[in-house]
Write a protein that holds these residues in place. Sequence first.
Motif, PDB file in Angstrom:
ATOM      1  N   ARG A  46      -7.948 -28.235 -53.459  1.00 21.52           N
ATOM      2  CA  ARG A  46      -6.697 -27.694 -53.991  1.00 21.52           C
ATOM      3  C   ARG A  46      -6.116 -26.605 -53.108  1.00 21.52           C
ATOM      4  N   SER A  47      -6.983 -25.671 -52.668  1.00 17.47           N
ATOM      5  CA  SER A  47      -6.454 -24.554 -51.873  1.00 17.47           C
ATOM      6  C   SER A  47      -5.934 -25.070 -50.534  1.00 17.47           C
ATOM      7  N   GLU A  48      -6.621 -26.068 -49.970  1.00 16.19           N
ATOM      8  CA  GLU A  48      -6.154 -26.651 -48.701  1.00 16.19           C
ATOM      9  C   GLU A  48      -4.775 -27.291 -48.880  1.00 16.19           C
ATOM     10  N   ILE A  49      -4.607 -27.956 -50.016  1.00 14.99           N
ATOM     11  CA  ILE A  49      -3.315 -28.606 -50.286  1.00 14.99           C
ATOM     12  C   ILE A  49      -2.218 -27.540 -50.418  1.00 14.99           C
ATOM     13  N   ASP A  50      -2.537 -26.460 -51.145  1.00 17.66           N
ATOM     14  CA  ASP A  50      -1.544 -25.391 -51.331  1.00 17.66           C
ATOM     15  C   ASP A  50      -1.153 -24.756 -49.995  1.00 17.66           C
ATOM     16  N   ILE A  51      -2.162 -24.505 -49.150  1.00 17.30           N
ATOM     17  CA  ILE A  51      -1.861 -23.889 -47.848  1.00 17.30           C
ATOM     18  C   ILE A  51      -1.019 -24.838 -46.997  1.00 17.30           C
ATOM     19  N   THR A  52      -1.393 -26.123 -47.039  1.00 17.77           N
ATOM     20  CA  THR A  52      -0.640 -27.102 -46.245  1.00 17.77           C
ATOM     21  C   THR A  52       0.809 -27.179 -46.727  1.00 17.77           C
ATOM     22  N   LEU A  53       0.995 -27.104 -48.041  1.00 23.51           N
ATOM     23  CA  LEU A  53       2.371 -27.096 -48.565  1.00 23.51           C
ATOM     24  C   LEU A  53       3.110 -25.861 -48.069  1.00 23.51           C
ATOM     25  N   LEU A  54       2.416 -24.724 -48.066  1.00 20.42           N
ATOM     26  CA  LEU A  54       3.069 -23.469 -47.666  1.00 20.42           C
ATOM     27  C   LEU A  54       3.449 -23.434 -46.189  1.00 20.42           C
ATOM     28  N   VAL A  55       2.677 -24.130 -45.357  1.00 20.75           N
ATOM     29  CA  VAL A  55       3.029 -24.119 -43.921  1.00 20.75           C
ATOM     30  C   VAL A  55       3.985 -25.260 -43.583  1.00 20.75           C
ATOM     31  N   GLY A  56       4.458 -25.970 -44.604  1.00 16.20           N
ATOM     32  CA  GLY A  56       5.512 -26.961 -44.358  1.00 16.20           C
ATOM     33  C   GLY A  56       5.035 -28.401 -44.381  1.00 16.20           C
ATOM     34  N   GLY A  57       3.838 -28.634 -44.900  1.00 13.22           N
ATOM     35  CA  GLY A  57       3.378 -30.018 -45.006  1.00 13.22           C
ATOM     36  C   GLY A  57       4.174 -30.753 -46.068  1.00 13.22           C
ATOM     37  N   SER A  58       4.621 -31.946 -45.743  1.00 15.10           N
ATOM     38  CA  SER A  58       5.388 -32.725 -46.726  1.00 15.10           C
ATOM     39  C   SER A  58       4.422 -33.392 -47.699  1.00 15.10           C
ATOM     40  N   HIS A  59       4.947 -33.884 -48.808  1.00 12.35           N
ATOM     41  CA  HIS A  59       4.095 -34.582 -49.775  1.00 12.35           C
ATOM     42  C   HIS A  59       3.464 -35.814 -49.140  1.00 12.35           C
ATOM     43  N   ARG A  96       2.902 -33.059 -58.093  1.00 13.97           N
ATOM     44  CA  ARG A  96       3.930 -32.650 -59.056  1.00 13.97           C
ATOM     45  C   ARG A  96       3.545 -31.341 -59.742  1.00 13.97           C
ATOM     46  N   ARG A  97       2.215 -31.156 -59.902  1.00 10.24           N
ATOM     47  CA  ARG A  97       1.747 -29.933 -60.563  1.00 10.24           C
ATOM     48  C   ARG A  97       1.541 -28.790 -59.573  1.00 10.24           C
ATOM     49  N   ALA A  98       1.570 -29.087 -58.280  1.00 10.34           N
ATOM     50  CA  ALA A  98       1.294 -28.061 -57.259  1.00 10.34           C
ATOM     51  C   ALA A  98       2.504 -27.133 -57.108  1.00 10.34           C
ATOM     52  N   LEU A  99       2.623 -26.506 -55.950  1.00 12.04           N
ATOM     53  CA  LEU A  99       3.713 -25.549 -55.730  1.00 12.04           C
ATOM     54  C   LEU A  99       5.064 -26.160 -56.062  1.00 12.04           C
ATOM     55  N   ARG A 132      12.946 -32.967 -49.811  1.00 17.06           N
ATOM     56  CA  ARG A 132      12.720 -33.339 -48.416  1.00 17.06           C
ATOM     57  C   ARG A 132      12.975 -32.182 -47.457  1.00 17.06           C
ATOM     58  N   LYS A 133      13.927 -31.294 -47.826  1.00 19.85           N
ATOM     59  CA  LYS A 133      14.281 -30.196 -46.921  1.00 19.85           C
ATOM     60  C   LYS A 133      13.315 -29.026 -47.039  1.00 19.85           C
ATOM     61  N   LEU A 134      12.606 -28.970 -48.166  1.00 23.13           N
ATOM     62  CA  LEU A 134      11.731 -27.823 -48.401  1.00 23.13           C
ATOM     63  C   LEU A 134      10.623 -27.694 -47.350  1.00 23.13           C
ATOM     64  N   PRO A 135       9.906 -28.787 -47.008  1.00 29.04           N
ATOM     65  CA  PRO A 135       8.891 -28.645 -45.950  1.00 29.04           C
ATOM     66  C   PRO A 135       9.501 -28.158 -44.635  1.00 29.04           C
ATOM     67  N   GLN A 136      10.686 -28.671 -44.308  1.00 31.48           N
ATOM     68  CA  GLN A 136      11.363 -28.225 -43.068  1.00 31.48           C
ATOM     69  C   GLN A 136      11.638 -26.724 -43.121  1.00 31.48           C
ATOM     70  N   TYR A 137      12.121 -26.276 -44.293  1.00 37.14           N
ATOM     71  CA  TYR A 137      12.415 -24.855 -44.454  1.00 37.14           C
ATOM     72  C   TYR A 137      11.147 -24.023 -44.289  1.00 37.14           C
ATOM     73  N   VAL A 183      -5.384 -22.610 -37.050  1.00 41.05           N
ATOM     74  CA  VAL A 183      -4.147 -22.113 -36.428  1.00 41.05           C
ATOM     75  C   VAL A 183      -3.192 -23.276 -36.156  1.00 41.05           C
ATOM     76  N   ALA A 184      -3.777 -24.446 -35.842  1.00 41.52           N
ATOM     77  CA  ALA A 184      -2.934 -25.596 -35.474  1.00 41.52           C
ATOM     78  C   ALA A 184      -2.274 -26.257 -36.680  1.00 41.52           C
ATOM     79  N   LEU A 185      -2.710 -25.904 -37.901  1.00 40.94           N
ATOM     80  CA  LEU A 185      -2.215 -26.609 -39.100  1.00 40.94           C
ATOM     81  C   LEU A 185      -0.676 -26.681 -39.185  1.00 40.94           C
ATOM     82  N   PRO A 186       0.043 -25.550 -39.002  1.00 40.59           N
ATOM     83  CA  PRO A 186       1.516 -25.650 -39.099  1.00 40.59           C
ATOM     84  C   PRO A 186       2.112 -26.558 -38.011  1.00 40.59           C
TER      85      PRO A 186
END
Lengths: 317, 221
Positions: free
Chosen positions: A217-230, A312-315, B72-77, B100-103
Amino acid sequence: MPNSSSTKNTVSPGGFKHYLREHRQTAGESIDQLWLKPFGSLMTILLIGLSLTLPLALIVVLENGRDLVGSWQGQSTVSLFLSEGLSEPEGLALSKALAARDDVRKLRYLSKAQSLQEFESSSGIAVSLELLGENPLPAVIIVEARNADPAALDALRGELSSLSGVAFAQLDLQWVKRLQAMLQVGVQSAQVMALVFTLVVLFVVMNTLKLLIAQRRSEIDITLLVGGSHAYIRRPFLYLGLWYGLFGGLLAVTLVEAFLWWIEGPIANMASLYDSSFQVRSMPVMLFLQALVFSSLLGVVAAWIEASAHLRRALPR
Amino acid sequence: MIEFDHVSKHYGRGQDALRDISFELERGGLTFLIGHSGAGKSTLLRMIMPTEHPSKGKVVVNGHDLKSLSGRKLPQYRRSLGVVFQDHQLLADRTVFDNVALPLRVSGFSHRDMGRRVRAALDKVGLLGKERAMPGMLSAGERQRVGVARAVVNRPSVILADEPTGNLDPALSGEIMDLFEQFSQMGACVLIASHDLALVARYQHRLLSLDRGCLLSGGDA
């Protein structure tokens, strides 16, 4: 240092090559994930495999049942008992006319004398013509129909019985009808079973992935925060679902093949007692492929449902 | 670059996390967001990420009204942001390089570019050579610097830091702050939430002071 003030230019486009590389990498990583917890993975694959084995085995048995019906097609015959007054040349002429019909595969003409001979050989009773005075058996034409369908056979019997020179047409459809009814029951049972076990597989994969997603879960949240798409986050879980489904499917087809190999001898033995050369057929290649594609797709669909539900339940989006 | 326009945030049972907050931050500046625990600092940062949305008002970042950003725009943002957490939020089962490489990986960078940028970011935070180390093998300060490297590796236009020095000694805190200063001088808009007033006092930067959800000073409206 900053890339841009716009969100548009912050992405370095990787293109299709990058996309494929990402998929290859994720597919490999998800295989590794299976090895990380070999016991749990094996249990999941076993559950999927066993769940798919039963409906698949039933489908294969039904396929063999159809073959059996096909092998008895020669017995889909109409016996035409010819009129007393019909001479042998007239009987042969009628045979010739019937043989030319499209709905007749082949036929056999038995004169009165041949009918008596056949009766004697099949019953083992010698008939004394001196005692009877004359041969009581009529000449017979045994017509083998091209179409073994009970309705078509019945229609053919009705048509042939009205022909001039035919006293009586006989068709024993009961066994064909019974066998076809049994096959139909089998087909519907297989459909219900397939539906039930499809749900079982979906549930098994979803439950396995639910636990895995909870752990990450935490990995998914971090990935979402750094811009990972669904789609990016879902991908490893979809591959995991694919592997579970594929390996479960492979296990199921292996078990079904083993079952067929196991019963092959006894079935052939039994068939020989009925003067049949019927042999159990192994799983057709197309069914084998369909089973694997179906089980893999089931895994992917289950993974999609579970991963999407979590996202859907995440960020918030 | 970052604009809060009469933003309020209400939770259930009449609890207000933010009350009518308005301010603007320009690029190339470092701003401290100060206040006691529960003042609303983290809520305000979460609205920029955005993992929460305002009950009233609007938040605009880089020209985007965050409430109307589509899925769709949110990950880009989010790729235009760099976020540093108090507890660094590193993935324990991945190497420093992978963290570090994740983003970059989610943004679709090639392996070559990824390697180049990760090494540059690690060099910047003084951890070059630790690429293969696991987070558990690092000290608290090193882990926090890995978190900073991850936040800046994508060269974001906005850097958000939530109590980035909360678990560090004064010397390490100073090092981390120096890094943030450098990033702001390079053009990033840096917003740091902190309750360490002594540390904040050492730097001459704009202050946004929050108390029980109200902006006491530093706002524009």
